[in-house]
Design a protein around this motif. Structure first.
Motif, PDB file in Angstrom:
ATOM      1  N   ILE A 191       6.259  -2.964  12.775  1.00  0.00           N
ATOM      2  CA  ILE A 191       6.116  -3.887  11.685  1.00  0.00           C
ATOM      3  C   ILE A 191       4.709  -3.583  11.274  1.00  0.00           C
ATOM      4  N   GLY A 192       3.810  -4.154  12.023  1.00  0.00           N
ATOM      5  CA  GLY A 192       2.379  -4.423  11.820  1.00  0.00           C
ATOM      6  C   GLY A 192       1.626  -3.196  11.318  1.00  0.00           C
ATOM      7  N   SER A 193       2.120  -1.922  11.309  1.00  0.00           N
ATOM      8  CA  SER A 193       1.486  -0.663  11.111  1.00  0.00           C
ATOM      9  C   SER A 193       1.856  -0.143   9.719  1.00  0.00           C
ATOM     10  N   VAL A 194       3.157  -0.537   9.080  1.00  0.00           N
ATOM     11  CA  VAL A 194       3.688  -0.106   7.822  1.00  0.00           C
ATOM     12  C   VAL A 194       2.873  -0.388   6.681  1.00  0.00           C
ATOM     13  N   GLY A 195       2.158   0.471   6.169  1.00  0.00           N
ATOM     14  CA  GLY A 195       1.230   0.130   5.019  1.00  0.00           C
ATOM     15  C   GLY A 195      -0.034  -0.203   5.257  1.00  0.00           C
ATOM     16  N   ASP A 196      -0.376  -0.347   6.296  1.00  0.00           N
ATOM     17  CA  ASP A 196      -1.806  -0.700   6.689  1.00  0.00           C
ATOM     18  C   ASP A 196      -2.884   0.152   5.975  1.00  0.00           C
ATOM     19  N   ALA A 197      -2.519   1.472   6.118  1.00  0.00           N
ATOM     20  CA  ALA A 197      -3.356   2.555   5.389  1.00  0.00           C
ATOM     21  C   ALA A 197      -3.109   2.661   4.121  1.00  0.00           C
ATOM     22  N   ALA A 198      -4.267   2.332   3.170  1.00  0.00           N
ATOM     23  CA  ALA A 198      -3.913   2.294   1.812  1.00  0.00           C
ATOM     24  C   ALA A 198      -3.567   3.952   1.587  1.00  0.00           C
ATOM     25  N   ASN A 199      -3.898   4.976   2.122  1.00  0.00           N
ATOM     26  CA  ASN A 199      -3.466   6.245   1.726  1.00  0.00           C
ATOM     27  C   ASN A 199      -2.229   6.847   2.036  1.00  0.00           C
ATOM     28  N   GLN A 200      -1.357   5.883   2.715  1.00  0.00           N
ATOM     29  CA  GLN A 200      -0.173   6.121   3.235  1.00  0.00           C
ATOM     30  C   GLN A 200       0.839   6.221   2.139  1.00  0.00           C
ATOM     31  N   ASP A 201       1.285   7.580   2.032  1.00  0.00           N
ATOM     32  CA  ASP A 201       2.159   7.750   0.663  1.00  0.00           C
ATOM     33  C   ASP A 201       3.451   8.332   1.317  1.00  0.00           C
ATOM     34  N   GLY A 239       0.809  -1.307   0.058  1.00  0.00           N
ATOM     35  CA  GLY A 239      -0.082  -0.030   0.049  1.00  0.00           C
ATOM     36  C   GLY A 239       0.816   1.231  -0.001  1.00  0.00           C
ATOM     37  N   LEU A 240       1.970   1.213  -0.332  1.00  0.00           N
ATOM     38  CA  LEU A 240       2.805   2.379  -0.437  1.00  0.00           C
ATOM     39  C   LEU A 240       3.292   2.925  -1.878  1.00  0.00           C
ATOM     40  N   GLU A 241       3.175   4.250  -2.044  1.00  0.00           N
ATOM     41  CA  GLU A 241       3.771   4.738  -3.410  1.00  0.00           C
ATOM     42  C   GLU A 241       5.255   4.265  -3.672  1.00  0.00           C
ATOM     43  N   ALA A 242       6.125   4.365  -2.643  1.00  0.00           N
ATOM     44  CA  ALA A 242       7.332   3.944  -2.782  1.00  0.00           C
ATOM     45  C   ALA A 242       7.999   3.545  -1.259  1.00  0.00           C
TER      46      ALA A 242
END
Length: 406
Positions: A395-405, A99-102
């Motif tokens: 670790i569990g929180s990285v990329g969990d939100a789809a809008n996290q850029d 879920g990350l742009e980069a």
């Protein structure tokens, strides 16, 4: 008469970590002096800022200035070039899977320091002073740290933050010893132009018998920074080549994936070594960055770990509700909080490096099996990506939100 000045926090060291620490402490409402000379602008290395580092710099209002000068890292590709019987499949990690742009951005160190220095202008200048001298000596007492400058003036601070590197004066004054080790390797570092092909925001790491050969997106789509880990003898031989011969040799080692290379900078050679402090604080002193831990240029851990040092120190100051940022309660809390993150990163980088150097089938097989499973099992691949971007507790929180850029 000796000039004596007082602040809440003295940040000793004016590199990237020192700049961020100074800005962060001012954001807490503390008076700060940032001690260290102006940057020379001659550092040919680059830094990959990943995951949680990007989020943290965004919160400090520093990210836009850095992002504009870097290149996005969207795909990380691992290629087994060991030539051994047990070879791992080529494996790609794509940031969009979590879920990350980069994963982050790669930026040359000169531009990074420049962007961070510009960030100083956005903080309360009544709380921040720059003293562009080297510190001459440091003394740590019960009530304050005392930093003597080259002009014999003295800064007194409730807390001294050691951001002055592996030979830190603050660390020496705190009496903190280091665990040290070295590797039979050196890293050749150079920046390259490849006009016939784009890197497509992909970082490519070849695993070779002497260590990683890593190409990372640099200033634009046709430039990359290179870290080539080889034996010390080979590193010196490569550095001694004329530019055209070296460019051709590096293209050969890169299997011509980007076509012909042109050298943009003079090659530099750095011996590979590691160090971790036996403690991360002393009386009136907190150790961050290379005063606390030194990594070989493998896995892009250096500055990312340093920023987590600053975050942890900030959390300790805030959570203890102390008017005194250098109290024993604050510093003990900080020291305890860094043990797991620093040592897990140290072990990970060490094991990856040794798996390439080892002639034992077990070491080779573990690395091969791990990458093969990552290629075949999406859930494992996503976990590995998250683990590479954050501290163990996050670790569990990285990329969990789809809008996290990033």
């Amino acid at each position: 008469m000796v000039e004596m000045r007082q602040v809440d926090v003295a940040v000793v060291g004016s590199g990237p970590a020192g700049h961020v620490a100074a800005i962060q402490m001012v954001r807490l409402g503390l008076s700060v002096v940032l001690i260290g000379p102006a940057h020379s602008g001659k550092d040919g290395r680059t830094t990959a800022l990943l995951g949680s580092s990007v989020s943290y710099l965004e919160r400090l209002g520093l990210w836009d200035g850095i992002k504009s000068k870097g290149q996005a890292l969207r795909v990380m590709r691992l290629i087994d070039d060991t030539g051994r019987l047990l070879r791992a499949p080529t494996t790609e990690f794509d940031s969009s899977e979590i879920g990350l742009e980069a994963f982050g951005y790669n930026i040359d160190n000169n531009s990074l320091v420049s962007a961070l220095h510009e960030g100083l202008d956005a903080v309360d200048r009544d709380l921040l002073v720059e003293d562009q001298q080297f510190a001459r000596s440091v003394a740590l007492g019960d009530d304050y740290a005392s930093i003597e400058m080259e002009d014999s003036s003295i800064w007194q601070a409730k807390l001294a933050i050691a951001a002055d590197g592996r030979n830190s004066l603050v660390k020496e004054a705190a009496g903190v010893e280091m665990r040290r080790w070295s590797y039979p390797q050196s890293a050749l570092v150079v920046n390259l132009h490849h006009p016939s092909s784009s890197h497509n925001n992909t970082s490519t790491e070849f695993h070779t018998p002497t260590g990683p050969f890593t190409l990372v997106p640099y200033r634009d789509s046709h430039t990359s920074s290179l870290v080539c880990v080889v034996t010390p003898e080979t590193a010196q031989e490569l550095k001694a080549m004329d530019k055209q011969a070296l460019a051709m040799e590096l293209e050969r080692r890169a299997q011509s994936i980007y076509g012909a290379f042109e050298l943009l900078t003079e090659p530099q050679v750095f011996p590979l070594a590691g160090m971790v402090a036996k403690g991360f604080h002393g009386q009136r002193a907190a150790l961050i960055a290379e005063s606390a831990h030194v990594f070989p240029p493998i896995g892009a851990q250096g500055l990312n770990l340093s920023l987590r040092d600053i975050e942890a120190l900030t959390d300790a100051i805030v959570s203890k509700g102390e008017a005194d940022p250098g109290s024993e309660q604050v510093l003990s809390s900080y020291g305890r909080s860094r043990i797991s993150d620093i040592w897990s990163r140290t072990a990970g980088v060490h094991m990856l490096n040794m798996s390439l150097l080892s002639s034992l089938p077990f070491g080779q097989g573990a690395r091969t099996a791990g990458l093969a499973l990552a290629k075949m099992v999406p859930s494992l691949r996503r976990f590995m990506m998250k683990a590479g971007l954050a501290s163990p507790s996050r670790i569990g929180s990285v990329g969990d939100a789809a809008n996290q850029d990033v």
